[in-house]
Design a protein around this motif. Structure first.
Motif: not given
Length: 257
Positions: A3-8, A11-18, A31-34, A44-51
């Protein structure tokens, strides 16, 4: 999956299906950069650890080199189109640039497992544990078999511009001399893999016999250290011409301790 800075936004805080989640593949590295909040910082990027492995270079919010003034950024080395994109979403786009650089530097971008970026900066998570540190980017999957925890947060620093890879060293200096003096100390490392530029490791009042510890994020993998260059300077002209030296300098590599 990488995941290259997955969108915030949306998407952030939504169920894992989406959104991207570690359940999406056998191995997910991110990789979280933003990851600053979208409001008010336009992150633009989400902050929680998801991987399985989540890398937060430079803390994951503000990337070095992205604070340049707009004109110099838009008229960039890579051309006006690239520069304009970088001006609008510089932090967000660093993720793919780090990833492409990681292909060229298989031994670079070591991520140190740590509670937070502040703790990493203090040096508490140095050096790598005996299992080693994972490499952010293309070669992160070499670490797949070593993951024991639910989420692993990893921190590292990068350079301001290409080439982005840096190698971390701990430098401990014991000073020698007769009297204290205000100034700064720089060291350069020489080794089997190459030499670094001069890095400032101490600033302020320099006390003879005191020991100072600092961290260097070097632009080359020095390899086996063969020599250390020590330089000091005082902040203003001193008519007594004080002399200062290094009684000892110890260099520790983050990669292998």
């Amino acid at each position: 999956l990488s995941g290259l800075d997955p969108a915030q936004p949306y998407f952030q805080g939504t169920p894992i299906e989406v959104r991207l989640d570690k359940s999406d593949a056998e191995f997910v590295d991110v990789i979280h950069t933003d990851s600053a909040p979208t409001i008010p910082y336009l992150g633009f990027g989400m902050s929680p650890a998801i991987g399985h492995l989540d890398f937060y270079p430079n803390g994951g919010k503000q990337m070095p080199g992205c604070g340049k003034n707009p004109v110099s950024q838009i008229v960039d080395l890579d051309g006006i189109w690239e520069g304009t994109r970088d001006f609008v979403a510089c932090n967000h786009l660093r993720s793919y640039k780090y990833y492409s650089d990681s292909i060229i530097y298989p031994d670079g971008f070591l991520g140190y497992s740590c509670a937070s970026y502040d703790v990493f900066e203090s040096g508490s998570c140095f050096p790598c544990p005996k299992d080693g540190c994972p490499n952010m980017g293309h070669f992160a999957d070499k670490f797949k078999a070593k993951i024991k925890n639910d989420f692993v947060k990893l921190y590292l620093n990068t350079a301001e511009a290409k080439d982005f890879a840096l190698w971390r060293y701990k430098v401990t200096v014991t000073l020698s001399g007769r009297s204290k003096v205000k100034g700064y100390v720089k060291v350069a490392l020489y080794g089997s893999g190459g030499n670094t530029r001069q890095h400032q490791v101490i600033t302020g009042t320099l006390h003879p016999d005191n020991t100072y510890t600092s961290f260097i994020d070097a632009e080359v993998n020095v390899g086996t250290v063969t020599k250390v260059k020590f330089l000091w300077n005082n902040n203003w002209i001193n008519p007594t011409f004080p002399k200062l030296g290094a009684a000892t300098i110890t260099v520790q590599s983050g990669e292998n301790g």
